[in-house]
Design an enzyme around this catalytic site. Structure first.
Site, PDB file in Angstrom:
ATOM      1  N   ASN A 135      13.261  -8.724   1.196  1.00 24.10           N
ATOM      2  CA  ASN A 135      12.567  -7.898   2.184  1.00 24.10           C
ATOM      3  C   ASN A 135      13.100  -6.459   2.219  1.00 24.10           C
ATOM      4  O   ASN A 135      12.328  -5.495   2.135  1.00 24.10           O
ATOM      5  CB  ASN A 135      12.723  -8.536   3.571  1.00 24.10           C
ATOM      6  CG  ASN A 135      11.763  -7.948   4.584  1.00 24.10           C
ATOM      7  OD1 ASN A 135      10.585  -7.794   4.292  1.00 24.10           O
ATOM      8  ND2 ASN A 135      12.269  -7.624   5.750  1.00 24.10           N
TER       9      ASN A 135
ATOM     10  N   TYR B 257      23.643  -7.579   4.392  1.00 25.19           N
ATOM     11  CA  TYR B 257      22.744  -6.657   5.110  1.00 25.19           C
ATOM     12  C   TYR B 257      23.112  -5.203   4.769  1.00 25.19           C
ATOM     13  O   TYR B 257      22.250  -4.416   4.362  1.00 25.19           O
ATOM     14  CB  TYR B 257      22.855  -6.921   6.618  1.00 25.19           C
ATOM     15  CG  TYR B 257      22.261  -5.827   7.454  1.00 25.19           C
ATOM     16  CD1 TYR B 257      20.904  -5.501   7.347  1.00 25.19           C
ATOM     17  CD2 TYR B 257      23.052  -5.104   8.350  1.00 25.19           C
ATOM     18  CE1 TYR B 257      20.356  -4.485   8.106  1.00 25.19           C
ATOM     19  CE2 TYR B 257      22.514  -4.097   9.113  1.00 25.19           C
ATOM     20  CZ  TYR B 257      21.164  -3.775   8.990  1.00 25.19           C
ATOM     21  OH  TYR B 257      20.638  -2.758   9.732  1.00 25.19           O
TER      22      TYR B 257
ATOM     23  N   ASP C 242       2.044  -6.386   6.362  1.00 24.25           N
ATOM     24  CA  ASP C 242       3.319  -6.639   5.714  1.00 24.25           C
ATOM     25  C   ASP C 242       3.599  -5.521   4.708  1.00 24.25           C
ATOM     26  O   ASP C 242       2.662  -5.025   4.068  1.00 24.25           O
ATOM     27  CB  ASP C 242       3.201  -7.992   4.988  1.00 24.25           C
ATOM     28  CG  ASP C 242       4.542  -8.533   4.615  1.00 24.25           C
ATOM     29  OD1 ASP C 242       5.017  -9.437   5.322  1.00 24.25           O
ATOM     30  OD2 ASP C 242       5.140  -8.046   3.621  1.00 24.25           O
TER      31      ASP C 242
ATOM     32  N   THR D 153      22.506   1.921   8.354  1.00 23.35           N
ATOM     33  CA  THR D 153      23.459   1.241   9.241  1.00 23.35           C
ATOM     34  C   THR D 153      24.907   1.604   8.933  1.00 23.35           C
ATOM     35  O   THR D 153      25.247   1.907   7.774  1.00 23.35           O
ATOM     36  CB  THR D 153      23.300  -0.289   9.078  1.00 23.35           C
ATOM     37  OG1 THR D 153      24.367  -0.943   9.765  1.00 23.35           O
ATOM     38  CG2 THR D 153      23.356  -0.725   7.628  1.00 23.35           C
TER      39      THR D 153
ATOM     40  N   ALA E 268      11.018  -1.525   9.253  1.00 24.44           N
ATOM     41  CA  ALA E 268      10.768  -2.938   8.929  1.00 24.44           C
ATOM     42  C   ALA E 268      11.833  -3.491   7.980  1.00 24.44           C
ATOM     43  O   ALA E 268      11.873  -3.122   6.799  1.00 24.44           O
ATOM     44  CB  ALA E 268       9.383  -3.087   8.310  1.00 24.44           C
TER      45      ALA E 268
ATOM     46  N   GLY F 225      33.030 -11.055   8.240  1.00 28.48           N
ATOM     47  CA  GLY F 225      32.451  -9.751   7.893  1.00 28.48           C
ATOM     48  C   GLY F 225      32.587  -8.682   8.965  1.00 28.48           C
ATOM     49  O   GLY F 225      32.011  -7.604   8.837  1.00 28.48           O
TER      50      GLY F 225
END
Ligand code: UDP
Length: 327
Positions: free
Chosen positions: A91, A140, A50, A116, A73, A283
């Site tokens: 995360n 995100y 992790d 992105t 990740a 969105g």
């Protein structure tokens, strides 16, 4: 090159691992398998770990003499990010900051970062160039933009060298047909359309046909996953050659509407599928088309897959052979 690939058991990660390995690089995949698949890692060394586990990260960096990181990740579902913001901030932001801490402590200062098109939000201009304003419409996209900004500061002050790659719509699969897209739950258009072709789903929902586009459905720029993988290789190479930190878009420069994608999938598969028009998805900007001129000019990147039917055909090969994904 001894490269640590976090999230290398995921969709784009596994294709990048294959390419890097084929170019003779030593690859160590580091993945907690929360969304990735052990079977997607066909090459390289695998470490189940992790990004919050600083001790294991440090051990891995030392054991394999890691000198760069490709960081995939992250959680990446737009819809989910609007329902569970804490999951995404934790995360994608805290996890990445932790990874950067361990890297810098161990003098690993090269990073290729998965970003992105969602950082742009509703773009002020089409095609989208890297310099336009960034107003992400979902969490995100916000988490990725926060990390781009943090890396810019780390680059100026701590000597980190990073290249952030802003993906448009990743799709397709390796020609080998043994690795491909397998998300649970699946939310992306092309895999959902192909699962409908396979009869795994009853129909495909079209999220809105009242957008200001030619046929009223959203337009996106679909880019083959192996073309994305190639860009990661070129970005790493640039960092090893001492090039400066940078940010690049990755798209084909062509837009396809939701209806055009469904029609192309019907042509490729020869199967007519049931469609259902529903309301808009929260969105979703109307049109996202990339200009990838900057990476073409500066790193010599050129997509090999430009025909949408060829791209869908590679995804179809994967889905037909793996109707249940890696299971
Ligand atoms: N879409 C759709 N039906 C679906 C899934 C997606 O109409 O079942 C639309 C979605 O609204 C967007 C486009 O297809 O306009 C691509 O969505 P996807 O989730 O694949 O990628 P995104 O653009 O969100 O990254």
């Amino acid at each position: 090159m001894n490269v640590l690939v976090t999230g290398g058991a995921g969709y784009i990660g596994s294709h990048t691992v294959r390419l890097l390995q084929s170019m003779g690089k030593n690859v160590v995949v580091y993945d907690n398998l929360s969304t990735g698949h052990r079977d997607a890692v066909k090459q390289g060394t695998f470490v189940k770990g992790d990004i919050f586990d600083s001790e294991l990260l440090e051990d891995t960096i030392k054991r394999y003499s890691i000198d760069s990181v490709v960081h995939f990740a992250a959680f990446s579902l737009v819809g989910e990010s609007m329902e569970k913001p804490e999951k995404y901030y934790k995360n994608n932001v805290m996890g990445t900051l932790n990874l950067l801490d361990v890297m810098i402590k161990n003098d690993v200062k090269k990073m290729v970062f998965s970003s992105t098109a969602a950082v742009y939000g509703e773009p002020e201009r089409i095609p989208i160039t890297e310099d336009i304003s960034k107003n992400p419409t979902n969490i995100y996209g916000k988490t990725k933009l926060i990390m781009e900004n943090a890396m810019e500061d780390y680059s100026k002050i701590l000597g980190l060298k990073y290249i952030a790659l802003r993906y448009f719509n990743a799709c397709g699969a390796d020609e080998g047909g043994d690795i491909g897209e397998d998300h649970n739950p699946e939310s992306h258009l092309i895999p959902l359309v192909l699962k409908t072709c396979l009869g795994i789903r009853d129909s495909i929902k079209i999220f809105g046909e009242d957008y200001p586009t030619e046929d009223g459905t959203c337009v996106r720029d679909y880019i083959h996953v192996n073309d994305l993988a190639q860009a990661h290789y070129l970005a790493l190479k640039a960092l090893y050659e001492g090039k400066d930190s940078n940010v690049y878009n990755l798209g084909n420069g062509n837009g396809f509407s939701v209806k055009e994608i469904i029609n192309s999938a019907e042509k490729v598969t020869g199967i007519t599928i049931k469609k259902e028009v529903t309301g808009r998805r929260a969105g979703d900007p109307a049109v996202l088309i990339a200009s990838s001129e900057k990476i073409a000019k500066e790193l010599g990147w050129k997509p090999e897959y430009t025909n949408i039917e060829d791209i869908i055909a590679t995804a179809w090969k994967w889905h037909k052979n793996h109707p249940e994904g890696y299971k």
